[in-house]
Each structure stands twice: as C-alpha cells, then as structure tokens.
Design a protein around this motif. Structure first.
Motif, PDB file in Angstrom:
ATOM      1  N   ALA A 103       0.743  -1.123   0.155  1.00 42.12           N
ATOM      2  CA  ALA A 103       0.038   0.005   0.127  1.00 42.12           C
ATOM      3  C   ALA A 103       0.914   1.350  -0.105  1.00 42.12           C
ATOM      4  O   ALA A 103       0.490   2.156  -0.893  1.00 42.12           O
ATOM      5  CB  ALA A 103      -1.061  -0.067   1.296  1.00 42.12           C
ATOM      6  N   ASP A 104       2.051   1.390   0.596  1.00 42.40           N
ATOM      7  CA  ASP A 104       2.797   2.440   0.840  1.00 42.40           C
ATOM      8  C   ASP A 104       3.628   2.419  -0.538  1.00 42.40           C
ATOM      9  O   ASP A 104       3.687   3.689  -1.006  1.00 42.40           O
ATOM     10  CB  ASP A 104       3.743   2.195   1.731  1.00 42.40           C
ATOM     11  CG  ASP A 104       3.357   2.347   3.487  1.00 42.40           C
ATOM     12  OD1 ASP A 104       2.086   2.800   3.547  1.00 42.40           O
ATOM     13  OD2 ASP A 104       3.955   1.707   4.152  1.00 42.40           O
ATOM     14  N   LEU A 105       3.817   1.415  -1.209  1.00 43.03           N
ATOM     15  CA  LEU A 105       4.464   1.620  -2.289  1.00 43.03           C
ATOM     16  C   LEU A 105       3.638   2.221  -3.611  1.00 43.03           C
ATOM     17  O   LEU A 105       3.959   2.863  -4.302  1.00 43.03           O
ATOM     18  CB  LEU A 105       5.156   0.114  -3.044  1.00 43.03           C
ATOM     19  CG  LEU A 105       5.711   0.097  -4.269  1.00 43.03           C
ATOM     20  CD1 LEU A 105       7.037   1.106  -4.302  1.00 43.03           C
ATOM     21  CD2 LEU A 105       5.902  -1.434  -4.790  1.00 43.03           C
ATOM     22  N   GLU A 106       2.225   1.844  -3.447  1.00 44.46           N
ATOM     23  CA  GLU A 106       1.545   2.297  -4.432  1.00 44.46           C
ATOM     24  C   GLU A 106       1.173   3.814  -4.209  1.00 44.46           C
ATOM     25  O   GLU A 106       0.916   4.525  -5.301  1.00 44.46           O
ATOM     26  CB  GLU A 106       0.032   1.443  -4.225  1.00 44.46           C
ATOM     27  CG  GLU A 106      -0.995   2.117  -5.262  1.00 44.46           C
ATOM     28  CD  GLU A 106      -0.648   1.884  -6.537  1.00 44.46           C
ATOM     29  OE1 GLU A 106      -1.022   2.349  -7.547  1.00 44.46           O
ATOM     30  OE2 GLU A 106       0.133   0.918  -6.853  1.00 44.46           O
ATOM     31  N   ARG A 107       0.987   4.334  -3.014  1.00 38.78           N
ATOM     32  CA  ARG A 107       0.931   5.712  -2.676  1.00 38.78           C
ATOM     33  C   ARG A 107       2.136   6.207  -3.082  1.00 38.78           C
ATOM     34  O   ARG A 107       2.229   7.514  -3.600  1.00 38.78           O
ATOM     35  CB  ARG A 107       0.786   5.984  -1.163  1.00 38.78           C
ATOM     36  CG  ARG A 107      -0.793   5.646  -0.561  1.00 38.78           C
ATOM     37  CD  ARG A 107      -1.079   6.277   0.517  1.00 38.78           C
ATOM     38  NE  ARG A 107      -0.307   5.424   1.698  1.00 38.78           N
ATOM     39  CZ  ARG A 107      -0.423   4.314   2.315  1.00 38.78           C
ATOM     40  NH1 ARG A 107      -1.605   3.881   2.175  1.00 38.78           N
ATOM     41  NH2 ARG A 107       0.295   3.972   3.215  1.00 38.78           N
ATOM     42  N   GLY A 108       3.213   5.742  -2.948  1.00 35.65           N
ATOM     43  CA  GLY A 108       4.731   6.421  -3.315  1.00 35.65           C
ATOM     44  C   GLY A 108       4.697   6.515  -4.637  1.00 35.65           C
ATOM     45  O   GLY A 108       5.226   7.451  -5.379  1.00 35.65           O
ATOM     46  N   ARG A 121      13.467   7.797  -2.553  1.00 32.62           N
ATOM     47  CA  ARG A 121      12.319   7.521  -1.444  1.00 32.62           C
ATOM     48  C   ARG A 121      11.327   6.258  -2.082  1.00 32.62           C
ATOM     49  O   ARG A 121      11.115   5.122  -1.494  1.00 32.62           O
ATOM     50  CB  ARG A 121      11.546   8.631  -1.245  1.00 32.62           C
ATOM     51  CG  ARG A 121      10.385   8.096  -0.371  1.00 32.62           C
ATOM     52  CD  ARG A 121      10.796   7.364   0.891  1.00 32.62           C
ATOM     53  NE  ARG A 121       9.721   7.315   1.783  1.00 32.62           N
ATOM     54  CZ  ARG A 121       9.730   6.276   2.908  1.00 32.62           C
ATOM     55  NH1 ARG A 121      11.006   5.909   3.271  1.00 32.62           N
ATOM     56  NH2 ARG A 121       8.533   6.182   3.615  1.00 32.62           N
ATOM     57  N   PHE A 122      11.020   6.491  -3.292  1.00 28.03           N
ATOM     58  CA  PHE A 122      10.410   5.301  -3.985  1.00 28.03           C
ATOM     59  C   PHE A 122      11.101   3.999  -4.183  1.00 28.03           C
ATOM     60  O   PHE A 122      10.563   3.064  -3.977  1.00 28.03           O
ATOM     61  CB  PHE A 122      10.004   5.670  -5.474  1.00 28.03           C
ATOM     62  CG  PHE A 122       8.900   4.832  -6.088  1.00 28.03           C
ATOM     63  CD1 PHE A 122       7.767   4.465  -5.785  1.00 28.03           C
ATOM     64  CD2 PHE A 122       9.718   3.877  -7.318  1.00 28.03           C
ATOM     65  CE1 PHE A 122       7.008   3.694  -6.321  1.00 28.03           C
ATOM     66  CE2 PHE A 122       8.951   2.876  -7.778  1.00 28.03           C
ATOM     67  CZ  PHE A 122       7.553   2.701  -7.527  1.00 28.03           C
ATOM     68  N   ASP A 123      12.385   3.970  -4.720  1.00 20.62           N
ATOM     69  CA  ASP A 123      13.062   2.993  -4.401  1.00 20.62           C
ATOM     70  C   ASP A 123      13.152   2.061  -3.020  1.00 20.62           C
ATOM     71  O   ASP A 123      13.109   0.959  -3.201  1.00 20.62           O
ATOM     72  CB  ASP A 123      14.587   3.090  -5.235  1.00 20.62           C
ATOM     73  CG  ASP A 123      14.591   3.565  -6.498  1.00 20.62           C
ATOM     74  OD1 ASP A 123      13.613   3.106  -7.375  1.00 20.62           O
ATOM     75  OD2 ASP A 123      15.496   3.952  -6.882  1.00 20.62           O
ATOM     76  N   GLN A 126       9.925   0.185  -2.634  1.00 16.47           N
ATOM     77  CA  GLN A 126      10.104  -0.962  -3.446  1.00 16.47           C
ATOM     78  C   GLN A 126      11.079  -2.074  -2.790  1.00 16.47           C
ATOM     79  O   GLN A 126      10.717  -3.217  -2.657  1.00 16.47           O
ATOM     80  CB  GLN A 126      10.574  -0.673  -4.979  1.00 16.47           C
ATOM     81  CG  GLN A 126      10.727  -1.901  -5.848  1.00 16.47           C
ATOM     82  CD  GLN A 126       9.171  -2.592  -6.145  1.00 16.47           C
ATOM     83  OE1 GLN A 126       8.461  -1.809  -6.483  1.00 16.47           O
ATOM     84  NE2 GLN A 126       9.102  -3.733  -5.691  1.00 16.47           N
ATOM     85  N   THR A 127      12.132  -1.774  -2.264  1.00 14.58           N
ATOM     86  CA  THR A 127      13.090  -2.706  -1.635  1.00 14.58           C
ATOM     87  C   THR A 127      12.346  -3.372  -0.379  1.00 14.58           C
ATOM     88  O   THR A 127      12.594  -4.569  -0.104  1.00 14.58           O
ATOM     89  CB  THR A 127      14.227  -2.001  -1.282  1.00 14.58           C
ATOM     90  OG1 THR A 127      14.873  -1.347  -2.571  1.00 14.58           O
ATOM     91  CG2 THR A 127      15.300  -2.858  -0.419  1.00 14.58           C
ATOM     92  N   GLN A 128      11.647  -2.515   0.222  1.00 13.29           N
ATOM     93  CA  GLN A 128      11.056  -2.915   1.617  1.00 13.29           C
ATOM     94  C   GLN A 128       9.899  -4.081   0.979  1.00 13.29           C
ATOM     95  O   GLN A 128       9.905  -5.025   1.798  1.00 13.29           O
ATOM     96  CB  GLN A 128      10.419  -1.915   2.273  1.00 13.29           C
ATOM     97  CG  GLN A 128       9.608  -2.391   3.576  1.00 13.29           C
ATOM     98  CD  GLN A 128       9.101  -1.273   4.294  1.00 13.29           C
ATOM     99  OE1 GLN A 128       8.990   0.060   3.931  1.00 13.29           O
ATOM    100  NE2 GLN A 128       8.292  -1.423   5.581  1.00 13.29           N
ATOM    101  N   VAL A 129       9.234  -3.846   0.042  1.00  8.33           N
ATOM    102  CA  VAL A 129       8.414  -4.823  -0.608  1.00  8.33           C
ATOM    103  C   VAL A 129       9.162  -6.134  -0.936  1.00  8.33           C
ATOM    104  O   VAL A 129       8.621  -7.321  -0.594  1.00  8.33           O
ATOM    105  CB  VAL A 129       7.587  -4.462  -1.595  1.00  8.33           C
ATOM    106  CG1 VAL A 129       6.859  -5.519  -2.520  1.00  8.33           C
ATOM    107  CG2 VAL A 129       6.524  -3.251  -1.165  1.00  8.33           C
ATOM    108  N   ASP A 130      10.132  -5.954  -1.662  1.00  8.05           N
ATOM    109  CA  ASP A 130      10.946  -7.130  -2.284  1.00  8.05           C
ATOM    110  C   ASP A 130      11.619  -7.953  -0.834  1.00  8.05           C
ATOM    111  O   ASP A 130      11.407  -9.253  -0.968  1.00  8.05           O
ATOM    112  CB  ASP A 130      12.310  -6.703  -3.027  1.00  8.05           C
ATOM    113  CG  ASP A 130      11.607  -6.188  -4.383  1.00  8.05           C
ATOM    114  OD1 ASP A 130      10.374  -6.247  -4.715  1.00  8.05           O
ATOM    115  OD2 ASP A 130      12.301  -5.193  -4.947  1.00  8.05           O
TER     116      ASP A 130
END
Length: 323
Positions: A103-108, A121-123, A126-130
C-alpha cells in the motif's frame, strides 16, 4: 502215460535252474555328507525411522506379509508441530507487513508521478516490499521442510516380504535410523555352513539332497562364498517349493563330497541262512552260494541294491532270479 526219453531227461537235469544273471562290475557311487541347512530369506532389510520421536502407530507384527511402500509405523514429534505453528504465525505477520508495504509503495508511485517524493524514496519503498516477499518465500520453504519431516514420520516397507522382527512397541521413543521392523524378502533359500575340509569337493551347480517329510528333495548349489569363517564355508542352495512359513528352520541336508567304487547286487539276489548273508553265483555252469558281508542299502536306478563289502569280486556272475 508215455515215458520221457532218456536224452530229454538228461538235458533237463543238466540245464541251469536260473534264468537271470548279473556280471558284477564296480559302480561309481556318490559320497554324501550329512549336515544341517537353515531356511532363510534372500534379503533382510530393516524398515528404518527417518526422524526421531515417539511411535504413535504400529501397523505390523511378526509374520505379516507386506508390500513395498506399505506403511509400517507412524512416528510423531510434537516439536515439529510447534515449529509449524510458529512458522504460520510468522507468515501471518509477514503477510500483514507486506500488505502495508505494498500500500505504501502504491501511494509512493502516485506521489512520485506528482513529483512529491524523490526516486530514492520510491526505491526504498520497493526494496521494503521485495525484502518482505523474500522473507515470506524463505519462511514458506522452512514450513515445507518441517511438513516434509512430519511426512517422513511414516515408516514404509523398503520391499515386499514377511515381517521377521518388530523390535519396538507403540509408545517407544525412537531415534533417526533406528529399525522399526525387519523384513525378509526376495524369496527363500537354504543356507549352509559347510566344514572347510569339504570345500574343494563342492562346486556351484552341484545337486544337493534335502530330507523332508515327503522324502528326499533335490536342490541346486547356487553360490559358494569365498570367505571362510570359523572353519566354515557359507553356501546357498536353491530349492523349488521350499516351505517359507518358518524362517530359520533347520533341515537335514546331504552334500556330495566325493565318489567311490562299490560292488552292488540286487536285493533279490541276497538270501539268509543261520544269520549269514548268501549270494548265489554261477561257477562253471553250476550254482554256488557264497557268504558275503553286506553294506548299506542303496537306491540305484530306481531299485534297491545292496553293497557287497567282501565275498565277491568283479567279474562274478550273480544269479538274480530262478526259473
């Protein structure tokens, strides 16, 4: 009544009173050595536990026939189930974190499109999701390993055969690699421990005689083992129709260990008078009774013969039947 001519009467008196004779000659006999053989299975394979734990179920007992892959026992370890519960809780937490991170990645992504946040910040989002997806995959792999260990608690028969021994009972504590049951498979045969002095007289393929309830039965010497232990040579005999109900049963066996020459006369040629044995021979056309010393009875060519130890010589003509 007409009188019998003198010439014919003399011919009858001079004719021999026997019709069947036998010229003695040495006969080759096989020397047999009596020992005991043991009924055994070709293979003795243990059904071993692959994990440690407690025997929760025991499906077989001695004497049962089993097929390859048939369950023998079930071993349980409570710690494995605890690990499964812990991994499930960890997966629930990671999935919740992953949902939040996505959800944070989509808002980002939306903020990045409007230029509110930087690419760095967006990367990071994405890294946190990965990272969370990798942790979930690793945790699921750990769970599969534990589930596989639980499945390995089922002890399976390695091959088809008969259960010879079950050294554990329900509730027993068992360690990895410990035998739950011993299986005899591959059919049955006769195993011998032969004195080493007879080893040179034996060869693979020799005919062996087995004494059974129905008389003598023949088998084939299938294998001679090269290692002599304790003065005994191990050998295997193949016997058709061998009774496989009792493994380890001892059976009398006769081994061919040599040959000898003997004089044999039919049982019908032997008579007894005054406790002595006599055999009638033809001597210059006349019957002559000889005192003989006889040996054992011998079955030769399907008939009963007697061995003559003394009293006769090769070339003697033995009277075996009268007219």
């Amino acid at each position: 009544m007409r009188p019998i001519p003198v010439i014919l009467l003399l011919g009858l008196l001079a004719s021999p009173l026997w019709a069947e004779t036998l010229t003695l000659s040495p006969t080759t006999l096989t020397e047999w050595k009596a020992i005991y053989g043991q009924v055994d299975t070709r293979d003795r394979v243990p059904g071993r536990a692959r994990i440690g734990g407690i025997v929760d179920s025991l499906m077989v007992t001695e004497g049962d026939q089993v097929e390859a892959g048939q369950p023998l026992a079930v071993i349980t370890d409570d710690k494995l189930q605890f690990q499964i519960d812990a991994l499930n809780s960890r997966l629930d937490a990671l999935n919740s974190q992953l949902a939040t991170a996505r959800a944070d990645l989509e808002r980002g992504r939306q903020l990045l499109d409007r230029g509110v946040i930087t690419t760095q910040r967006f990367d990071a989002l994405q890294t946190q999701v990965d990272v969370l997806e990798g942790e979930i995959a690793g945790t699921e792999s750990e769970k599969l390993v534990v589930e596989r260990q639980i499945e390995e608690g089922r002890v399976l028969a390695p091959e088809a055969g008969i259960i010879l021994n079950v050294p554990v009972s329900r509730g027993s504590v068992i360690t990895p690699g410990e035998a739950v049951a011993e299986i005899g498979g591959g059919g049955v045969f006769m195993r011998l421990a032969i004195p080493e002095r007879f080893s040179a007289a034996l060869a693979e393929g020799d005919t062996i005689q087995i004494e059974g309830a129905d008389g003598l039965q023949e088998g084939r010497l299938a294998k001679l083992y090269p290692l002599i232990t304790g003065g005994r040579l191990q050998a295997d005999i193949e016997v058709e129709g061998l009774d496989a109900r009792f493994i380890g049963r001892r059976v009398p066996v006769r081994l061919p260990v040599g040959e000898r020459e003997a004089l044999l006369v039919p049982e019908s040629a032997v008579s007894q008078t005054g406790g002595l044995d006599f055999v009638t021979i033809e001597d210059h056309g006349q019957p002559l009774r000889h005192v003989v010393v006889l040996g054992q009875e011998i079955i030769h060519d399907g008939a009963v013969w007697r061995e003559v130890l003394s009293g006769l010589e090769p070339g003697d003509i033995v009277v075996t039947g009268n007219e």
